[in-house]
Scaffold this motif. Structure first.
Motif, PDB file in Angstrom:
ATOM      1  N   LEU A   1       0.776  -1.082  -0.104  1.00  0.00           N
ATOM      2  CA  LEU A   1      -0.160  -0.232  -0.298  1.00  0.00           C
ATOM      3  C   LEU A   1       0.757   1.377   0.193  1.00  0.00           C
ATOM      4  CD1 LEU A   1      -3.271  -0.578   2.694  1.00  0.00           C
ATOM      5  CD2 LEU A   1      -2.449  -0.863  -0.204  1.00  0.00           C
ATOM      6  N   MET A   2       2.237   1.002   0.522  1.00  0.00           N
ATOM      7  CA  MET A   2       3.271   1.827   0.831  1.00  0.00           C
ATOM      8  C   MET A   2       3.317   2.712  -0.523  1.00  0.00           C
ATOM      9  SD  MET A   2       4.586   2.271   4.085  1.00  0.00           S
ATOM     10  CE  MET A   2       5.251   3.547   4.495  1.00  0.00           C
ATOM     11  N   ARG A   3       4.011   1.254  -1.717  1.00  0.00           N
ATOM     12  CA  ARG A   3       4.453   1.553  -2.615  1.00  0.00           C
ATOM     13  C   ARG A   3       3.432   2.144  -3.493  1.00  0.00           C
ATOM     14  NH1 ARG A   3       5.331  -3.343  -2.535  1.00  0.00           N
ATOM     15  NH2 ARG A   3       3.898  -3.602  -4.554  1.00  0.00           N
ATOM     16  N   VAL A   4       2.293   0.895  -3.640  1.00  0.00           N
ATOM     17  CA  VAL A   4       1.456   1.900  -4.574  1.00  0.00           C
ATOM     18  C   VAL A   4       0.927   3.291  -4.670  1.00  0.00           C
ATOM     19  CG1 VAL A   4      -1.064   1.502  -5.499  1.00  0.00           C
ATOM     20  CG2 VAL A   4      -0.027  -0.080  -4.437  1.00  0.00           C
ATOM     21  N   ASN A   5       0.815   4.000  -3.080  1.00  0.00           N
ATOM     22  CA  ASN A   5       0.493   5.263  -2.644  1.00  0.00           C
ATOM     23  C   ASN A   5       1.404   6.458  -2.810  1.00  0.00           C
ATOM     24  OD1 ASN A   5      -2.716   4.783  -2.400  1.00  0.00           O
ATOM     25  ND2 ASN A   5      -1.559   3.348  -1.410  1.00  0.00           N
ATOM     26  N   GLY A   6       2.523   5.797  -2.912  1.00  0.00           N
ATOM     27  CA  GLY A   6       4.320   6.781  -3.235  1.00  0.00           C
ATOM     28  C   GLY A   6       4.383   7.475  -2.026  1.00  0.00           C
ATOM     29  N   ILE A   7       4.388   6.470  -0.808  1.00  0.00           N
ATOM     30  CA  ILE A   7       4.313   6.832   0.264  1.00  0.00           C
ATOM     31  C   ILE A   7       6.186   6.116   1.290  1.00  0.00           C
ATOM     32  CG2 ILE A   7       2.985   6.879   2.674  1.00  0.00           C
ATOM     33  CD1 ILE A   7       0.972   6.644   2.034  1.00  0.00           C
ATOM     34  N   GLU A   8       6.605   7.424   1.340  1.00  0.00           N
ATOM     35  CA  GLU A   8       8.506   6.391   1.298  1.00  0.00           C
ATOM     36  C   GLU A   8       8.874   6.656   2.249  1.00  0.00           C
ATOM     37  OE1 GLU A   8      10.905   8.728  -1.886  1.00  0.00           O
ATOM     38  OE2 GLU A   8      10.425   6.364  -1.655  1.00  0.00           O
ATOM     39  N   GLY A   9       9.308   6.218   3.644  1.00  0.00           N
ATOM     40  CA  GLY A   9      10.594   6.899   4.043  1.00  0.00           C
ATOM     41  C   GLY A   9      11.752   7.962   3.923  1.00  0.00           C
ATOM     42  N   ARG A  10      12.625   8.016   5.193  1.00  0.00           N
ATOM     43  CA  ARG A  10      13.632   9.525   4.373  1.00  0.00           C
ATOM     44  C   ARG A  10      14.735   8.489   4.117  1.00  0.00           C
ATOM     45  NH1 ARG A  10      11.823  13.799   6.963  1.00  0.00           N
ATOM     46  NH2 ARG A  10      10.770  14.375   5.621  1.00  0.00           N
ATOM     47  N   TYR A  11      15.829   9.205   3.066  1.00  0.00           N
ATOM     48  CA  TYR A  11      16.900   8.226   3.190  1.00  0.00           C
ATOM     49  C   TYR A  11      18.456   9.350   3.044  1.00  0.00           C
ATOM     50  CZ  TYR A  11      14.192   4.555   1.218  1.00  0.00           C
ATOM     51  OH  TYR A  11      13.289   3.070   1.616  1.00  0.00           O
ATOM     52  N   LEU A  12      19.189   8.742   3.618  1.00  0.00           N
ATOM     53  CA  LEU A  12      20.436   9.801   3.839  1.00  0.00           C
ATOM     54  C   LEU A  12      21.276   9.828   2.251  1.00  0.00           C
ATOM     55  CD1 LEU A  12      21.678  11.199   6.341  1.00  0.00           C
ATOM     56  CD2 LEU A  12      23.568   8.843   6.626  1.00  0.00           C
ATOM     57  N   ARG A  13      21.708  10.550   2.454  1.00  0.00           N
ATOM     58  CA  ARG A  13      22.722  11.227   1.367  1.00  0.00           C
ATOM     59  C   ARG A  13      24.153  10.697   2.155  1.00  0.00           C
ATOM     60  NH1 ARG A  13      21.223  17.410  -0.294  1.00  0.00           N
ATOM     61  NH2 ARG A  13      21.151  16.877   1.704  1.00  0.00           N
ATOM     62  N   LYS A  14      25.143  10.884   1.183  1.00  0.00           N
ATOM     63  CA  LYS A  14      26.235  10.919   1.498  1.00  0.00           C
ATOM     64  C   LYS A  14      26.497  11.978   2.485  1.00  0.00           C
ATOM     65  CE  LYS A  14      29.026   7.944  -2.078  1.00  0.00           C
ATOM     66  NZ  LYS A  14      30.061   7.911  -2.562  1.00  0.00           N
ATOM     67  N   ARG A  15      27.929  11.768   3.638  1.00  0.00           N
ATOM     68  CA  ARG A  15      28.352  12.861   4.300  1.00  0.00           C
ATOM     69  C   ARG A  15      30.013  12.601   4.634  1.00  0.00           C
ATOM     70  NH1 ARG A  15      29.434  12.024  10.133  1.00  0.00           N
ATOM     71  NH2 ARG A  15      29.760  10.429  11.074  1.00  0.00           N
ATOM     72  N   LYS A  16      29.697  13.754   4.481  1.00  0.00           N
ATOM     73  CA  LYS A  16      31.963  14.249   5.630  1.00  0.00           C
ATOM     74  C   LYS A  16      31.806  13.444   6.187  1.00  0.00           C
ATOM     75  CE  LYS A  16      32.559  18.066   4.292  1.00  0.00           C
ATOM     76  NZ  LYS A  16      32.692  19.920   3.859  1.00  0.00           N
ATOM     77  N   ARG A  17      33.234  13.064   6.341  1.00  0.00           N
ATOM     78  CA  ARG A  17      34.134  12.681   7.376  1.00  0.00           C
ATOM     79  C   ARG A  17      34.670  13.770   8.393  1.00  0.00           C
ATOM     80  NH1 ARG A  17      39.652  10.608   8.850  1.00  0.00           N
ATOM     81  NH2 ARG A  17      39.500   9.325  10.619  1.00  0.00           N
ATOM     82  N   THR A  18      34.679  13.962  10.097  1.00  0.00           N
ATOM     83  CA  THR A  18      34.935  15.265  10.590  1.00  0.00           C
ATOM     84  C   THR A  18      36.091  14.833  11.748  1.00  0.00           C
ATOM     85  OG1 THR A  18      32.775  14.405  12.298  1.00  0.00           O
ATOM     86  CG2 THR A  18      32.623  16.182  10.213  1.00  0.00           C
ATOM     87  N   THR A  19      36.261  13.512  12.065  1.00  0.00           N
ATOM     88  CA  THR A  19      37.335  13.300  13.129  1.00  0.00           C
ATOM     89  C   THR A  19      38.277  13.526  12.738  1.00  0.00           C
ATOM     90  OG1 THR A  19      35.419  11.254  13.528  1.00  0.00           O
ATOM     91  CG2 THR A  19      37.543  11.412  14.849  1.00  0.00           C
ATOM     92  N   VAL A  20      38.196  14.600  13.700  1.00  0.00           N
ATOM     93  CA  VAL A  20      40.235  15.231  13.640  1.00  0.00           C
ATOM     94  C   VAL A  20      40.957  14.872  14.675  1.00  0.00           C
ATOM     95  CG1 VAL A  20      41.733  16.831  13.700  1.00  0.00           C
ATOM     96  CG2 VAL A  20      39.234  16.849  13.304  1.00  0.00           C
TER      97      VAL A  20
END
Length: 411
Positions: A204-223
């Motif tokens: 039902l979610m697929r047919v009705n175009g309801i989907e969760g949110r996905y993550l894009r790539k992120r940068k590494r921050t540890t110094v």
């Protein structure tokens, strides 16, 4: 002189900002429940903030600042967009070039509909002979019309519930969490039907175009500070714990705010996945992680001696100041290897969830960014269902865990 509050000033200010951003649409008790304090405590914080700003003397209600109004209007716009998605005119129309029926239905359903439309003119037997189908199949299909209609009505009701859940969680929930929320509302008590209903929700979610949110790539921050003496790795990628306050982990991430950055440090209980402490600042100095750790200690009432705190080898966590604060509270420091995100995988996973669900756009002001992050952190602890906790929220899991422990002691 009154007793010193166990909550950091940063936390109290963010809680006040969260209440004011609601613009009177939420009560003190409702906002306080998300934050994890009592309604009267939040009321006193708001009153103190009014007095400090000199606005309580004439009895006027504090007006919104431009930043607070912007945050409120952005949130309202987001809610309206989510509410309208998929319910406008022609919203259910199939995409251009796409199949009208579900896979496998294109042939037979169309034939049965054709027979029903022309049976009075040519007769069922003749049409079935020309189309090469059995009359018994057509009559079985005809007999199931009422059941199919009932399923369509039930699906429409379920889709409405799915949309409500999806919108109430800011469009972040995917199939598994939506299904867990439905089960929390009393759907599907028969264990044998759980997987079948999960697939139904997925369809039902697929047919009705309801989907969760996905993550894009992120940068590494540890110094890393390669000259500082490291602590041993006491966790060794075993991000599980039997008891609360057995193991904690923490990390730092950043959020873009206009042309600058806002940094966020968190402390997470590995057993319950609850965020016990956090701190936000426009710098990445050691005080950022010290404030987050201090808040976590206050959340647990100061009784944390022996807990393991695991982090990466960033310069903030290897600093002498952080080591002194940890020793003062009786916290045992643990560190992973340099350049290995898997050695602090739980914190990395938490950042992914935060950025996927709360940090979708670039913020224009630090105040706006702080409010959105604070709101998500309180939502995460109190309401967000966690897959590793049997789809309970961290606060619900801790409540059940402590209740089970008390029953064991009583027995």
């Amino acid at each position: 002189m009154g007793r010193k509050s166990p909550y950091p000033m940063e936390f109290r200010n963010d809680a006040v900002a969260l209440f004011r951003a609601a613009g009177g649409r939420r009560t003190y008790a409702a906002v306080a429940a998300d934050v994890g304090v009592t309604g009267e405590t939040l009321r006193s914080w708001v009153r103190q903030a009014d007095e400090q700003a000199g606005r309580a003397s004439n009895g006027e209600v504090p007006s919104e600042s431009r930043d607070e109004e912007l945050v409120r209007l952005r949130a309202e716009l987001g809610r309206l967009r989510k509410a309208e998605k998929g319910v406008g005119a022609r919203a259910g129309d199939p995409a251009a070039g796409g199949p009208v029926f579900r896979a496998g239905d294109e042939g037979m359903t169309g034939r049965w509909d054709f027979i029903s439309a022309h049976r009075a003119e040519f007769g069922v037997q003749r049409i079935c002979r020309v189309l090469g189908v059995a009359r018994s199949g057509y009559y079985r299909w005809l007999a199931g019309a009422e059941a199919r209609q009932a399923r369509r009505v039930a699906d429409d009701v379920l889709v409405a519930e799915i949309r409500e859940i999806h919108a109430s969680h800011n469009g972040t929930y995917g199939v598994r969490r939506v299904h867990a929320e439905l089960r929390g509302f009393g759907h599907t008590v028969n264990r044998k039907r759980v997987e079948r209903n999960r697939k139904r929700v997925e369809r039902l979610m697929r047919v009705n175009g309801i989907e969760g949110r996905y993550l894009r790539k992120r940068k590494r921050t540890t110094v890393p500070d390669r000259l500082a003496p490291p602590a041993p790795d006491l966790v060794r990628r075993e991000f599980t714990a039997v008891q609360l306050d057995e193991k904690w982990c923490g990390d730092i991430t950043y959020v873009q705010v206009g042309g600058t950055w806002l940094y966020l440090a968190c402390v997470i209980d590995i057993c319950s996945r609850r965020v016990l402490g956090w701190s936000m600042a426009t710098h990445m100095r050691t005080q950022l992680v010290v404030d987050a750790l201090t808040m976590a200690v206050a959340t647990r009432g100061g009784r944390v001696a022996g807990v393991i705190f695991h982090a990466d080898r960033g310069s903030q966590y290897t600093s002498a100041t952080f080591a002194q604060v940890s020793d003062y509270f009786g916290i045992r420091r643990s560190m992973g290897r340099v350049g290995s995100s898997y050695d602090n995988a739980l914190a990395e996973s938490f950042w992914q969830g935060l950025k996927r669900e709360a940090l979708r756009d670039t913020f224009t002001t630090v105040r706006q960014a702080r409010l959105e992050i604070f709101q998500w952190l309180t939502y995460y602890n109190a309401r967000r269902r966690h897959s590793s906790l049997g789809y309970l929220s961290p606060v619900e899991f801790e409540w059940q865990h402590q209740r089970g422990h008390r029953l064991t002691l009583a027995a």
